[in-house]
Design a protein around this motif. Sequence first.
Motif, PDB file in Angstrom:
ATOM      1  N   UNK A 174       0.141 -13.753  -4.392  1.00  0.00           N
ATOM      2  CA  UNK A 174      -0.866 -13.431  -3.627  1.00  0.00           C
ATOM      3  C   UNK A 174      -0.758 -12.509  -2.802  1.00  0.00           C
ATOM      4  N   UNK A 175       0.326 -12.692  -1.918  1.00  0.00           N
ATOM      5  CA  UNK A 175       0.589 -11.791  -0.638  1.00  0.00           C
ATOM      6  C   UNK A 175       0.877 -10.620  -0.985  1.00  0.00           C
ATOM      7  N   UNK A 176       1.373 -10.421  -2.139  1.00  0.00           N
ATOM      8  CA  UNK A 176       1.772  -9.025  -2.851  1.00  0.00           C
ATOM      9  C   UNK A 176       0.595  -8.113  -2.973  1.00  0.00           C
ATOM     10  N   UNK A 177      -0.576  -9.027  -3.711  1.00  0.00           N
ATOM     11  CA  UNK A 177      -1.865  -8.524  -3.912  1.00  0.00           C
ATOM     12  C   UNK A 177      -2.293  -8.036  -2.741  1.00  0.00           C
ATOM     13  N   UNK A 178      -2.343  -8.883  -1.769  1.00  0.00           N
ATOM     14  CA  UNK A 178      -3.022  -8.603  -0.667  1.00  0.00           C
ATOM     15  C   UNK A 178      -2.349  -7.385   0.295  1.00  0.00           C
ATOM     16  N   UNK A 179      -1.215  -7.231   0.192  1.00  0.00           N
ATOM     17  CA  UNK A 179      -0.319  -6.407   0.896  1.00  0.00           C
ATOM     18  C   UNK A 179      -0.183  -4.928   0.238  1.00  0.00           C
ATOM     19  N   UNK A 180       0.000  -5.058  -1.012  1.00  0.00           N
ATOM     20  CA  UNK A 180       0.095  -3.677  -1.808  1.00  0.00           C
ATOM     21  C   UNK A 180      -0.912  -3.370  -2.770  1.00  0.00           C
ATOM     22  N   UNK A 181      -1.381  -4.054  -3.637  1.00  0.00           N
ATOM     23  CA  UNK A 181      -2.283  -3.938  -4.605  1.00  0.00           C
ATOM     24  C   UNK A 181      -3.767  -3.584  -3.987  1.00  0.00           C
ATOM     25  N   UNK A 182      -4.105  -4.607  -3.306  1.00  0.00           N
ATOM     26  CA  UNK A 182      -5.512  -4.429  -2.963  1.00  0.00           C
ATOM     27  C   UNK A 182      -5.747  -3.228  -2.094  1.00  0.00           C
ATOM     28  N   UNK A 183      -4.814  -2.897  -1.155  1.00  0.00           N
ATOM     29  CA  UNK A 183      -5.251  -1.764  -0.206  1.00  0.00           C
ATOM     30  C   UNK A 183      -5.224  -0.493  -1.258  1.00  0.00           C
ATOM     31  N   UNK A 184      -4.323  -0.485  -2.003  1.00  0.00           N
ATOM     32  CA  UNK A 184      -4.212   0.609  -3.175  1.00  0.00           C
ATOM     33  C   UNK A 184      -5.573   0.775  -3.774  1.00  0.00           C
ATOM     34  N   UNK A 185      -5.967  -0.338  -4.367  1.00  0.00           N
ATOM     35  CA  UNK A 185      -7.210  -0.530  -5.170  1.00  0.00           C
ATOM     36  C   UNK A 185      -8.244   0.086  -4.219  1.00  0.00           C
ATOM     37  N   UNK A 202     -13.775   1.955  -0.055  1.00  0.00           N
ATOM     38  CA  UNK A 202     -13.145   2.477   0.848  1.00  0.00           C
ATOM     39  C   UNK A 202     -13.493   2.842   2.218  1.00  0.00           C
ATOM     40  N   UNK A 203     -14.817   2.703   2.511  1.00  0.00           N
ATOM     41  CA  UNK A 203     -15.406   2.893   3.862  1.00  0.00           C
ATOM     42  C   UNK A 203     -15.168   1.693   4.768  1.00  0.00           C
ATOM     43  N   UNK A 204     -14.690   0.556   4.082  1.00  0.00           N
ATOM     44  CA  UNK A 204     -14.609  -0.474   4.739  1.00  0.00           C
ATOM     45  C   UNK A 204     -13.236  -0.675   5.326  1.00  0.00           C
ATOM     46  N   UNK A 205     -13.094  -0.854   6.742  1.00  0.00           N
ATOM     47  CA  UNK A 205     -11.672  -0.662   7.460  1.00  0.00           C
ATOM     48  C   UNK A 205     -11.057  -1.977   7.205  1.00  0.00           C
ATOM     49  N   UNK A 206     -11.589  -3.225   7.121  1.00  0.00           N
ATOM     50  CA  UNK A 206     -11.106  -4.505   7.059  1.00  0.00           C
ATOM     51  C   UNK A 206     -11.040  -5.189   5.580  1.00  0.00           C
ATOM     52  N   UNK A 207      -9.991  -5.227   5.031  1.00  0.00           N
ATOM     53  CA  UNK A 207      -9.718  -5.541   3.595  1.00  0.00           C
ATOM     54  C   UNK A 207     -10.147  -6.877   3.329  1.00  0.00           C
ATOM     55  N   UNK A 208     -10.108  -7.636   4.240  1.00  0.00           N
ATOM     56  CA  UNK A 208     -10.559  -8.997   4.084  1.00  0.00           C
ATOM     57  C   UNK A 208     -12.055  -9.299   4.032  1.00  0.00           C
ATOM     58  N   UNK A 209     -12.776  -8.582   4.643  1.00  0.00           N
ATOM     59  CA  UNK A 209     -14.183  -8.387   4.846  1.00  0.00           C
ATOM     60  C   UNK A 209     -14.826  -7.963   3.543  1.00  0.00           C
ATOM     61  N   UNK A 210     -14.085  -6.789   3.265  1.00  0.00           N
ATOM     62  CA  UNK A 210     -14.503  -6.052   1.924  1.00  0.00           C
ATOM     63  C   UNK A 210     -14.495  -6.846   0.671  1.00  0.00           C
TER      64      UNK A 210
END
Length: 236
Positions: free
Chosen positions: A124-135, A33-41
């Motif tokens: 895949x885009x849904x996971x990137x936009x909604x699920x991964x940020x929530x996780x 959660x400390x990482x601001x860039x989800x792709x990098x995370x």
Amino acid sequence: MNRKIFVFLVIISLCFTTITAQENIISVFEKSYTEKNLKVCLKKGLKKLSINLNEEVPEENLRIINFILKNTYEINIHKMRGEEENQVYTKQTGEEAVFDKDGNLVTNAWNQGSYNYGKYEMPIQKFELDIWPWLVWGNTREDPTTFEERFYYYIMDLDRGIQEYIFLENKNELEKVKYSDLEETDKLVYQFFNYLLFNKSYKLDLSEQNIKKYKKNADNYWKYLSQLMELSGYKQ
């Protein structure tokens, strides 16, 4: 096997504690959660899990992952912390509303509905936009749940997507996905699920031979699913 009983047996069996002895999905991402860039995370986490990002995900696996995610709906992730009777309603435009067993709108930070930016037709885009940020970050700033909690309930939803694939009659009609045509972030998501669903350490996989066993006896499927749970960091 009666499918409702099959689902019931699997969900009832999901009772785990956490493994902390070695790196797993939870240990790698629990403080992300400390990482601001989800792709990098995601990329950093996959490398910590020793996933070779230069190795392409097999085409058959891509097709299966795409189908499973397309049939993974946000149901259990709105039933956390004992609110198992919550009901989720989603508009075509993306907005969600969650109601409790008495028909009242759920407004707590961990189970309330949210605006979804992704669509199930583009999993895949849904996971990137909604699920991964929530996780990674939770539902809101006030969400008290941990990555460990959230991922557990996500796997419960993923379980339904896996079952949809198992009971799919004609698997030759799965949508084709070409790895070389994917954007980098999409590749990372496929790598993540290839690791989770098709891990080379599994004794049971999603081959047709094993799928016949899963259909015949839910205990066999439970053995497959328990591998995912343990790889994630949970132990029975």
